[in-house]
Structure formats: C-alpha cells, structure tokens
Design a protein around this motif. Structure first.
Motif, PDB file in Angstrom:
ATOM      1  N   ALA A 208      -4.481  -0.362 -14.055  1.00 55.67           N
ATOM      2  CA  ALA A 208      -3.690  -1.403 -13.389  1.00 55.67           C
ATOM      3  C   ALA A 208      -4.580  -2.555 -12.933  1.00 55.67           C
ATOM      4  N   LEU A 209      -3.986  -3.751 -12.860  1.00 58.06           N
ATOM      5  CA  LEU A 209      -4.682  -4.945 -12.370  1.00 58.06           C
ATOM      6  C   LEU A 209      -4.143  -5.399 -11.021  1.00 58.06           C
ATOM      7  N   ARG A 210      -2.976  -4.834 -10.657  1.00 63.05           N
ATOM      8  CA  ARG A 210      -2.319  -5.297  -9.423  1.00 63.05           C
ATOM      9  C   ARG A 210      -2.086  -4.141  -8.463  1.00 63.05           C
ATOM     10  N   ASN A 211      -1.912  -4.514  -7.196  1.00 61.43           N
ATOM     11  CA  ASN A 211      -1.418  -3.580  -6.198  1.00 61.43           C
ATOM     12  C   ASN A 211       0.109  -3.559  -6.300  1.00 61.43           C
ATOM     13  N   ALA A 212       0.738  -2.670  -5.530  1.00 56.72           N
ATOM     14  CA  ALA A 212       2.200  -2.539  -5.609  1.00 56.72           C
ATOM     15  C   ALA A 212       2.910  -3.850  -5.263  1.00 56.72           C
ATOM     16  N   ASP A 213       2.272  -4.700  -4.413  1.00 56.11           N
ATOM     17  CA  ASP A 213       2.908  -5.991  -4.055  1.00 56.11           C
ATOM     18  C   ASP A 213       2.513  -7.100  -5.031  1.00 56.11           C
ATOM     19  N   PHE A 214       1.919  -6.735  -6.151  1.00 56.01           N
ATOM     20  CA  PHE A 214       1.503  -7.635  -7.240  1.00 56.01           C
ATOM     21  C   PHE A 214       0.260  -8.471  -6.922  1.00 56.01           C
ATOM     22  N   PRO A 319       2.927  -1.882 -11.284  1.00 55.41           N
ATOM     23  CA  PRO A 319       1.772  -1.107 -11.742  1.00 55.41           C
ATOM     24  C   PRO A 319       1.964   0.400 -11.535  1.00 55.41           C
ATOM     25  N   VAL A 320       1.309   1.198 -12.361  1.00 55.72           N
ATOM     26  CA  VAL A 320       1.334   2.656 -12.177  1.00 55.72           C
ATOM     27  C   VAL A 320       0.542   2.965 -10.908  1.00 55.72           C
ATOM     28  N   GLU A 321       1.226   3.579  -9.939  1.00 60.35           N
ATOM     29  CA  GLU A 321       0.589   3.852  -8.645  1.00 60.35           C
ATOM     30  C   GLU A 321       0.046   5.269  -8.558  1.00 60.35           C
ATOM     31  N   GLY A 322       0.377   6.093  -9.530  1.00 61.78           N
ATOM     32  CA  GLY A 322      -0.151   7.448  -9.535  1.00 61.78           C
ATOM     33  C   GLY A 322       0.420   8.221 -10.703  1.00 61.78           C
ATOM     34  N   ARG A 323      -0.185   9.380 -10.980  1.00 61.59           N
ATOM     35  CA  ARG A 323       0.351  10.264 -12.014  1.00 61.59           C
ATOM     36  C   ARG A 323       0.736  11.574 -11.331  1.00 61.59           C
ATOM     37  N   LEU A 324       1.959  12.013 -11.592  1.00 64.60           N
ATOM     38  CA  LEU A 324       2.471  13.201 -10.903  1.00 64.60           C
ATOM     39  C   LEU A 324       1.543  14.395 -11.019  1.00 64.60           C
ATOM     40  N   ALA A 325       0.962  14.595 -12.207  1.00 62.27           N
ATOM     41  CA  ALA A 325       0.117  15.768 -12.436  1.00 62.27           C
ATOM     42  C   ALA A 325      -1.154  15.722 -11.590  1.00 62.27           C
ATOM     43  N   ASN A 338      -6.019   7.474  -8.359  1.00 66.78           N
ATOM     44  CA  ASN A 338      -6.241   6.034  -8.579  1.00 66.78           C
ATOM     45  C   ASN A 338      -6.369   5.246  -7.273  1.00 66.78           C
ATOM     46  N   GLN A 339      -5.873   5.817  -6.157  1.00 64.62           N
ATOM     47  CA  GLN A 339      -6.104   5.160  -4.873  1.00 64.62           C
ATOM     48  C   GLN A 339      -7.576   5.289  -4.484  1.00 64.62           C
ATOM     49  N   ILE A 340      -8.175   6.435  -4.830  1.00 67.86           N
ATOM     50  CA  ILE A 340      -9.609   6.619  -4.581  1.00 67.86           C
ATOM     51  C   ILE A 340     -10.399   5.669  -5.492  1.00 67.86           C
ATOM     52  N   GLU A 341      -9.962   5.550  -6.743  1.00 72.13           N
ATOM     53  CA  GLU A 341     -10.643   4.664  -7.698  1.00 72.13           C
ATOM     54  C   GLU A 341     -10.632   3.214  -7.223  1.00 72.13           C
ATOM     55  N   GLU A 342      -9.507   2.795  -6.655  1.00 71.62           N
ATOM     56  CA  GLU A 342      -9.384   1.424  -6.149  1.00 71.62           C
ATOM     57  C   GLU A 342     -10.490   1.159  -5.111  1.00 71.62           C
ATOM     58  N   ILE A 343     -10.787   2.151  -4.276  1.00 75.51           N
ATOM     59  CA  ILE A 343     -11.845   1.986  -3.269  1.00 75.51           C
ATOM     60  C   ILE A 343     -13.229   2.057  -3.930  1.00 75.51           C
ATOM     61  N   LEU A 344     -13.364   2.936  -4.921  1.00 74.22           N
ATOM     62  CA  LEU A 344     -14.650   3.033  -5.629  1.00 74.22           C
ATOM     63  C   LEU A 344     -15.004   1.715  -6.322  1.00 74.22           C
ATOM     64  N   LEU A 387     -13.054   5.432   2.730  1.00 73.32           N
ATOM     65  CA  LEU A 387     -12.068   6.413   2.257  1.00 73.32           C
ATOM     66  C   LEU A 387     -11.295   7.022   3.415  1.00 73.32           C
ATOM     67  N   GLN A 388     -12.031   7.273   4.500  1.00 75.24           N
ATOM     68  CA  GLN A 388     -11.409   7.854   5.697  1.00 75.24           C
ATOM     69  C   GLN A 388     -10.417   6.861   6.313  1.00 75.24           C
ATOM     70  N   ALA A 389     -10.824   5.591   6.379  1.00 70.96           N
ATOM     71  CA  ALA A 389      -9.991   4.571   7.021  1.00 70.96           C
ATOM     72  C   ALA A 389      -8.745   4.278   6.192  1.00 70.96           C
ATOM     73  N   LYS A 390      -8.918   4.152   4.887  1.00 67.88           N
ATOM     74  CA  LYS A 390      -7.785   3.703   4.060  1.00 67.88           C
ATOM     75  C   LYS A 390      -6.905   4.847   3.555  1.00 67.88           C
ATOM     76  N   LEU A 391      -7.492   6.011   3.303  1.00 68.25           N
ATOM     77  CA  LEU A 391      -6.700   7.099   2.702  1.00 68.25           C
ATOM     78  C   LEU A 391      -6.692   8.374   3.538  1.00 68.25           C
ATOM     79  N   ARG A 392      -7.436   8.377   4.602  1.00 65.47           N
ATOM     80  CA  ARG A 392      -7.607   9.576   5.439  1.00 65.47           C
ATOM     81  C   ARG A 392      -8.095  10.774   4.621  1.00 65.47           C
ATOM     82  N   VAL A 393      -8.977  10.478   3.683  1.00 69.68           N
ATOM     83  CA  VAL A 393      -9.558  11.550   2.886  1.00 69.68           C
ATOM     84  C   VAL A 393     -11.079  11.519   3.076  1.00 69.68           C
TER      85      VAL A 393
END
Ligand SMILES: [Zn+2]
Length: 428
Positions: A208-214, A319-325, A338-344, A387-393
């Motif tokens: 993806a090139l965009r966030n959910a808000d484009f 944009p694809v925001e995630g894959r169910l699997a 992919n949320q982790i990838e966005e931060i990476l 990662l902790q701040a944005k995703l709590r992971v």
C-alpha cells in the motif's frame, strides 16, 4: 472490448451502474452453473433469475482460498485444449493453486490492465519499464505487458533485477514511467538524483501507498524524499484477475464495473457499511477458464461509494489494511503485521527485516522482529518506543546477518520475499 480514455460506464448514475452489473452477473453465474464442476449443485437457475439487487448475491455460496486449493481441478470450466495459459499462486495452505485461462480470459486480462493503466494516467505516449517479475508463472507481469501493448505504450520488459541493472536500462532507453513494487522504488530511488531521467510516474503493486484516510504512508513519503514521482497504487490478485487502480485523486482504487463485483464482508459474512473495514470478497465477471463466485481474498479494506472528485461514479477500494490470516491478538487489541511494517519504514536501517509471530505456552500471540546486526542499539530503543506508543506492542528484537535474513525471506524457493514468519500453526 475496446478501451476509451473516458469510459462512459465509469460515469453511470448508481442505479444504472447496478442494473448493468446485475445483467453481467447473471450472465456469469449462468455460465458458471453450466460449466463449473465445483459450482454445479451449489446454486440453481431460479436463484440466478431471482437476483434483482446486487445485494441478492449474499444468498450465494462463498468460496475460500482453501476451497480453491483443495478442489483446484473442479474449478476448471473449459476443456483442457481451450486453455492457453496456466498461472500459479502459492496458496495459503502451502498447496500451489493453478489458474487456467482461456484465450478470451487472456484478452479480458489485457483489457482490464489497459483500463487500469488509463485510469492511472498512462497513455500510448509512454515508454514504460516493467521492473516486476515477468516469468515464473506469475500473472501480474504478463498482465502489465499485455495491458501496455493494448494501450499502445512502448514496453521495456526489464523484469526483476538489481537497482543498478534498472538504472542502466533507464540510461539507455529513457522511459517515462515504471511499474514497480514500492519498496523496490524506495531502494532504487537513492540513485535517482545521480542519473538524469524523465520518469514522472509509477504504477505500484504489492504494497500500500496510503493510510486508510488516503494520506501518504511512510513508504510513499520515503520514495518521494528521493525523487519527484507521481505514485499510483493498483491492487489485484491472480484469482480475481481484475485491478482496482487509483486515478489522479488517489482516493482508493476505482472498480472496473464491467469486470468485477465487490463485496466487503464482516466476520459473519454480512456486508459492512460504506467506508467500514471488512474482507474483500469478489465475483469476477466475463471469466471462462475458472470462474469464481464470492471469492474471499483474506484482505481487509474499505469500499467507498461516493462520487470521486475525478467525476467517476464507480466504487473505490481503499488500501489493504491487513490480511485475515496474519491477524495478531495482543491483550485485547488486534493488529496486523503491515501496521508494524509501516513503523519499520520509518527506520531505514531496519532493512531487511522479518516479522515472526508465535504463540506462548498460554496460547497468546507474541511478536519478534529480526533485524540486521548492524541496526544501532539506540535506534532499537527508539523503535520499541514507537511500536509501544502507536500499536501497544512490545516485540522481542533479534539480530541476524543480512545474508541470513535474505535467505529466510526467500525460504522454500519463494518467488516473493516472505517478510512474515507465522509459527502459530506450524504444528497443525
Ligand atoms: Zn477518481
């Protein structure tokens, strides 16, 4: 099927668009019922005749990736001698899936891609360098090639290669546009200022090139740091054989109404409201070789039905925001790799990387990141805070050599880098 620069079907009022799609859907379902061994007893002629709204499709059987892998041969709906092309996908269960195309399917694929390229602003005046894989039974590379030829553009069939190889081609032939994976553009872009070129745009696939808000995501911003290039996103899969491509407004990929029906479903199989996240479920139209009805892609995205600023009335897919699997459940929250990838992507030194998902002895998901051993310690801390701040992971960080990571990325002779290692079902 002819393409025109401003296709009238893209501008139909909503009710006319639906009527046109229903007509094509009934034709496709009638063909499928008559020719597909898999669907033979799954619905009836009466079911098809009763369709008066697109939402009536909800009464039909859904098809999963598992169905397609397990009963692959039963989807073949033409005699073998009418097959002109076999393409493969890796399949989620590891079982390779073969998709067979008829001559008309191949022509449909070319038409689809020419339409998609036109929406992305490509024309017969363009010289286009394809930097994605063209062989290895991939459908995508072939689709771009066929689409560009149909459009009348000139093609440089460069295929997969190093940034150096591609810049050498650019020096020699001076293309105006690229077809590429965004992370490849990010890597290649650092050479951009050193080589004079007239590349003004790129059609981007796979990420993806965009966030959910484009708004532009980190990957998109990183590419633009190096060069001034108009990036257009396109989304497709081998099974759907149809592209959703961004116009100049970049507010989601436009659906091609004559080629596909799109539903966005919640986990109970009900259609979600406009703009809500759900599973992309598609019924491609005009397919002969292996028709699919309500195919569940496993990709999570949003559908937007408001009229686009470009004037097209066709629905747009965000944009694809995630894959169910790949869903990860962490102490009450759900995240996707992919949320982790966005931060990476905000940490350029963290490349190449692997994301490992596993379960602890309590059956809870846990995440580890494998990063190059050269990744600085102080940046590791910043990454963890991010990662902790944005995703709590709070993943475990592991370090490894670049060559070991590269080897794991292409494990099992994979054609594409597999950045996610999911060990949760390894013993199943
Ligand atoms: Zn538009």
């Amino acid at each position: 099927m002819e393409i025109t620069s401003d296709n009238p079907i893209d501008h139909l009022p909503a009710d006319e668009l639906e009527a046109r799609q229903i007509e094509l859907l009934k034709k496709q379902l009638t063909y499928t019922l008559a020719h597909s061994p898999f669907y033979r007893c799954k619905f009836s002629e009466q079911d098809i005749a009763a369709i008066s709204r697109l939402s009536d499709l909800s009464g039909f059987i859904k098809t999963s990736k598992k169905d397609l892998a397990e009963f692959n041969a039963e989807f073949l709906s033409i005699p073998q001698r009418e097959v002109v092309e076999y393409v493969t996908t890796s399949g989620t269960t590891g079982k390779p899936v073969t998709i067979a195309l008829s001559k008309n399917d191949l022509e449909r694929l070319a038409y689809n891609e020419a339409r998609s390229l036109e929406i992305a602003g490509f024309s017969a005046d363009d010289i286009v360098q394809i930097t994605t894989t063209l062989d290895k039974c991939f459908m995508a590379g072939m689709a771009y090639y066929l689409g560009l030829i149909k459009l009348g553009a000139a093609v440089l069939r460069a295929g997969q290669g190093t940034p150096e190889f591609h810049w050498e081609m650019i020096r020699k032939t001076n293309p105006t546009a690229l077809i590429a994976v965004p992370s490849f553009l990010q890597k290649t872009g650092s050479h951009a200022s050193a080589v004079s070129n007239r590349i003004t745009k790129a059609l981007c696939i796979g990420e993806a090139l965009r966030n959910a808000d484009f708004s532009d995501n980190q990957l998109s911003k990183n590419i633009k740091k190096h060069w001034d290039i108009d990036l257009r996103s396109t989304y497709a899969s081998t099974e759907m054989a149809t592209a959703f491509t961004e116009c100049q407004e970049k507010q989601g990929g436009h659906l091609l109404p004559e080629l596909i029906i799109l539903e966005i479903l919640d986990k109970n199989g009900n259609e979600v409201a406009d703009g809500e996240l759900g599973e992309v479920t598609v019924t491609p139209l005009g397919i002969e070789g292996m028709p699919l009805v309500r195919f569940q892609t496993g990709d999570l995205a949003r559908k937007h039905t408001g009229v686009c600023s470009c004037g097209r009335t066709t629905p747009r897919l965000g944009p694809v925001e995630g894959r169910l699997a790949q869903m990860i459940k962490l102490k009450g929250t759900t995240i996707y790799p992919n949320q982790i990838e966005e931060i990476l992507h905000n940490h350029p030194n963290a490349s190449p990387y692997l994301i490992e998902i596993d379960q602890d002895y309590n059956g809870l998901d846990k995440v580890s990141l494998v990063l190059p051993e050269t990744f600085p310690e102080e940046e590791s801390n910043r990454l963890l805070i991010d990662l902790q701040a944005k995703l709590r992971v709070k993943p475990t960080l592991k370090k490894s050599s670049v060559s070991a990571i590269q080897q794991l990325l292409f494990r099992g002779n994979s054609r594409k880098p597999k950045k996610i290692i999911d060990l949760r079902n390894a013993s199943a």
